[in-house]
Design a protein around this motif. Structure first.
Motif, short mmCIF file in Angstrom:
data_model
loop_
_atom_site.label_atom_id
_atom_site.label_comp_id
_atom_site.label_asym_id
_atom_site.label_seq_id
_atom_site.Cartn_x
_atom_site.Cartn_y
_atom_site.Cartn_z
N LEU A 1 0.83 -1.20 0.00
CA LEU A 1 0.00 0.00 0.00
C LEU A 1 0.87 1.26 0.00
N GLY A 2 2.00 1.22 0.71
CA GLY A 2 2.89 2.37 0.74
C GLY A 2 3.52 2.65 -0.61
N VAL B 1 -20.57 1.50 -0.49
CA VAL B 1 -19.65 1.17 0.61
C VAL B 1 -19.04 2.45 1.17
N GLY B 2 -19.14 2.62 2.49
CA GLY B 2 -18.44 3.69 3.20
C GLY B 2 -17.45 3.09 4.17
N THR B 3 -16.46 3.88 4.59
CA THR B 3 -15.47 3.40 5.55
C THR B 3 -15.48 4.30 6.78
N THR C 1 -28.22 -1.31 -1.26
CA THR C 1 -27.58 -1.94 -0.10
C THR C 1 -26.41 -1.07 0.32
N PHE C 2 -26.36 -0.72 1.61
CA PHE C 2 -25.26 0.10 2.12
C PHE C 2 -24.45 -0.72 3.11
N ALA C 3 -23.12 -0.71 2.91
CA ALA C 3 -22.20 -1.39 3.82
C ALA C 3 -21.23 -0.37 4.39
N LEU C 4 -21.01 -0.44 5.68
CA LEU C 4 -20.05 0.41 6.37
C LEU C 4 -18.96 -0.48 6.95
N THR C 5 -17.74 -0.30 6.49
CA THR C 5 -16.64 -1.17 6.90
C THR C 5 -15.65 -0.41 7.77
N SER C 6 -14.90 -1.14 8.55
CA SER C 6 -13.89 -0.54 9.43
C SER C 6 -12.72 0.00 8.61
N SER C 7 -11.89 0.82 9.25
CA SER C 7 -10.69 1.42 8.67
C SER C 7 -11.04 2.62 7.80
N GLY C 8 -10.07 3.04 6.96
CA GLY C 8 -10.20 4.29 6.25
C GLY C 8 -10.40 4.14 4.76
N ASN D 1 -8.61 3.82 2.04
CA ASN D 1 -7.98 2.72 1.30
C ASN D 1 -8.04 1.41 2.07
N GLY D 2 -7.68 1.47 3.35
CA GLY D 2 -7.65 0.25 4.16
C GLY D 2 -9.01 -0.40 4.31
N GLY D 3 -10.07 0.41 4.34
CA GLY D 3 -11.41 -0.16 4.47
C GLY D 3 -11.85 -0.88 3.22
N ILE D 4 -11.41 -0.41 2.07
CA ILE D 4 -11.74 -1.09 0.81
C ILE D 4 -10.93 -2.37 0.68
N LEU D 5 -9.65 -2.32 1.05
CA LEU D 5 -8.80 -3.52 1.02
C LEU D 5 -9.03 -4.32 2.29
N SER D 6 -10.14 -5.00 2.33
CA SER D 6 -10.57 -5.73 3.54
C SER D 6 -10.88 -7.17 3.16
N GLU D 7 -9.85 -7.87 2.71
CA GLU D 7 -10.01 -9.21 2.18
C GLU D 7 -10.41 -10.21 3.27
N PRO D 8 -11.05 -11.31 2.91
CA PRO D 8 -11.38 -12.34 3.90
C PRO D 8 -10.12 -12.82 4.61
N GLY D 9 -10.23 -12.95 5.92
CA GLY D 9 -9.09 -13.37 6.73
C GLY D 9 -8.29 -12.22 7.30
N HIS D 10 -8.60 -10.99 6.92
CA HIS D 10 -7.89 -9.83 7.46
C HIS D 10 -8.30 -9.65 8.93
#
Length: 602
Positions: free
Chosen positions: A433-434, A485-487, A510-517, A519-528
């Motif tokens: 990501l960096g 999707v919002g973060t 359908t609205f989903a609110l995910t943790s993190s910010g 970029n990090g909230g979008i990159l939220s793959e299974p197992g994270h």
């Protein structure tokens, strides 16, 4: 001259790629009066000297704050009392330390402020410096809080500017006041300062020469990053269209088109193998296409928002329709790509174009009244200043955008990093990501001006004043199902602003609110580990629910929201077909480039 990759023709439906839509005319516009050119050139010089920051904008908000405070004697007394209370708290702490007693620190840094995380900052003398700084910070936050007569936006901007000034003089920035630097210097015999000086010299040379730092070993584009197997099947002057190779025996008929923001390289959605969103959906049995935007130069200064819609999204839909004919398309837009996708979808709805099966918007805003801390940089003075700055060079360059985003979290993104590199001698540890975050792009002058004025400053899209081809569009015309999707900690596209798509649309959403910010909230793959999300559906015809009520009524779910999106897309797709039944693609000789294309390396 544009070129395209021609796929093999299907036996049942001939696949013919459309001719790329023409880009804007390069015919010279009517010449401006020499006096106007002189004025603009003069303003452009000033803009360069200030790095694109308008001194007039700064002066006006400070003048408004000072005048309103001057006519508020009660507020002045309140601030005097607060200064006395804060000084008393620090004094009590100093007395407790002098008597050798334990005392709880009265002030704490923000959760994202890591400047005082080292344990030595709790030692008596250093703790006093830290608390004195935090007490001053607390007082200025109160002093620049909103007051009657002062626009809330102006109060926020004054507060932001004060925060920037205080961050500059934080005791953590000075080696003789920072215990962590003192300890490291004593431990290494000063080697950390020598290594830090070397790192500072490297950074200074790179800044002056505007060179791009090569990707570190293990983070090379096309090998370690953006490494999901692809073919570049189409190219025009604005973008390349990438088709990912299937990894399952069967695929769903409806393909997915990803539309990233042109402010970022597309491979944020195809980073390392473990967190590639593209790879995940390919393995779920979808045919995936991706737009890879060109990094514009001075010759592309006249590219507009409409050009990005017609020569970008609409051209990509035409190509996909030729490669995979007679099926609808799942469209997914990220950040500004999502905003542009919403504009394109509303235009398609107005014009009776029903090629979209679903629409997914990830951290994308359509209403900018609550656009978060980026609004701190947008007013008429500042926009005009940026326009003069871009008029001079034809685009908004990477350093200007990087400074803008970093200044929002200057405590961590600027000063903590500077202390670690230049005083502690710690080079940045490379991450996927960096590396992507440092691979920034430019924004063409005309498009960026239209974006700042039409969307940020005037909020035309949801005000019913955004026109395409001379006719106003409306988001409520969209009947295609949406997944938005919002973060939670997004400071670029705050989730409550993203949520407002529910307010301006009538479709099944359908609205989903995910943790993190952002970029990090979008990159939220299974197992994270540590990720969670909330999700809820608004059926067509349901009443509106405000975001805070929605948040209270939807429980947190541990895991990845990607699985929810996959299930939603599968439910909106037809029965699977053999992957081999899809038309193969090949590259024409004039387009023979290795994946992942040319434009990603610009």
């Amino acid at each position: 001259m544009t070129s395209a990759v021609i796929p093999h023709k299907s036996a049942t439906a001939p696949a013919r790629l459309p001719v790329p839509l023409p880009l804007p005319s390069t015919a010279p516009a009517k010449a401006a009066h020499p006096h106007a050119v002189l004025d603009r050139a003069s303003r452009a010089v000033l803009a360069r000297l200030t790095g694109g920051v308008s001194p007039f904008s700064i002066q006006s908000v400070w003048q408004g704050w000072a005048l309103n405070l001057a006519r508020s004697p009660g507020r002045q007394l309140e601030l005097v009392e607060r200064a006395q209370v804060n000084a008393g708290k620090v004094g009590v702490l100093a007395l407790s330390h002098a008597l050798g007693r334990e005392a709880e620190a009265p002030f704490r840094p923000r959760s994202y402020d890591h400047r005082f995380a080292h344990a030595s900052w709790d030692m008596p003398l250093f703790a006093l410096w830290k608390q004195a700084f935090l007490a001053t910070q607390d007082w200025w936050e109160a002093a620049t809080d909103n007051m009657p007569g002062l626009r809330p936006q102006d109060a926020d901007r004054v507060q932001f500017q004060v925060r920037q000034a205080l961050d500059l003089v934080s005791p953590s920035n000075f080696p003789w006041l920072n215990p962590e630097i003192m300890e490291e210097t004593a431990r290494t015999g000063g080697r950390n300062l020598m290594e830090g000086t070397a790192l500072m010299t490297q950074d200074l040379i790179q800044t002056l020469l505007q060179t791009k730092r090569p990707a570190p070993e293990g983070f090379r584009i096309g090998i370690d990053l953006a490494c999901t197997p692809v073919e570049v099947i189409f190219r025009n002057e604005m973008f390349e269209l990438i088709q990912y190779a299937p990894q399952t025996k069967t695929v769903r008929p409806e393909p997915i088109l990803f539309v990233p923001a042109w402010i970022m390289k597309y491979y944020i959605l195809d980073l390392s193998q473990q967190n590639s969103m593209v790879r995940y959906f390919v393995r779920q049995g979808f045919t995936v296409f991706m737009i890879s935007w060109r990094n514009p130069g001075p010759e592309h200064a006249d590219w507009s928002l409409e050009d990005y819609r017609t020569n970008g999204i609409m051209a990509a839909l035409d190509v996909i329709g030729a490669v995979v004919p007679d099926v609808k398309i799942h469209a997914n837009g990220y950040c500004l790509g999502g905003t542009l996708l919403a504009i394109a979808a509303a235009t398609m709805a107005r014009d009776g174009d029903d090629r979209l099966a679903t629409i997914t918007l990830m951290a994308a805003q359509v209403d900018f009244a609550e656009a978060g801390e980026l609004l701190l940089f947008v007013d008429e003075n500042q926009v005009a200043f940026v326009e003069d700055f871009m008029w001079d060079q034809g685009y908004l360059d990477r350093p200007q955008m990087t400074r803008t985003f970093a200044s929002i979290r200057a405590e961590d993104l600027i000063y903590t990093r500077a202390v670690n590199r230049y005083f502690l001698g710690k080079p940045d540890l490379p991450t996927d990501l960096g590396v992507w975050n440092g691979d920034t792009t430019r924004m063409p002058a005309r498009m960026h001006s239209e974006y700042l004025r039409g969307l940020f400053l005037e909020n035309r899209l949801t005000a019913g004043r955004f026109a395409v081809n001379g006719r106003v569009i409306a988001l409520k015309d969209i009947t295609t199902p949406m997944f938005v999707v919002g973060t939670e900690t997004d400071h670029i596209a705050p989730w409550r602003s993203v949520y407002k798509m529910r307010l301006f649309s009538d479709c099944d959403l359908t609205f989903a609110l995910t943790s993190s910010g952002h970029n990090g909230g979008i990159l939220s793959e299974p197992g994270h580990i540590g990720r969670h999300y909330r999700i809820g559906r608004r059926a067509h015809g349901d009443l509106y629910q405000d975001p805070d009520t929605w948040f209270e009524n939807h429980d947190s779910i541990e895991g990845s929201w990607w699985e929810e999106l996959s299930d939603w897309l599968l439910a909106a797709s037809g029965p699977a077909v053999p992957a081999t039944s899809r038309p193969a693609v090949r590259r024409s000789p004039d387009n023979a480039t290795n994946a992942p294309g040319r434009y990603v390396f610009d």
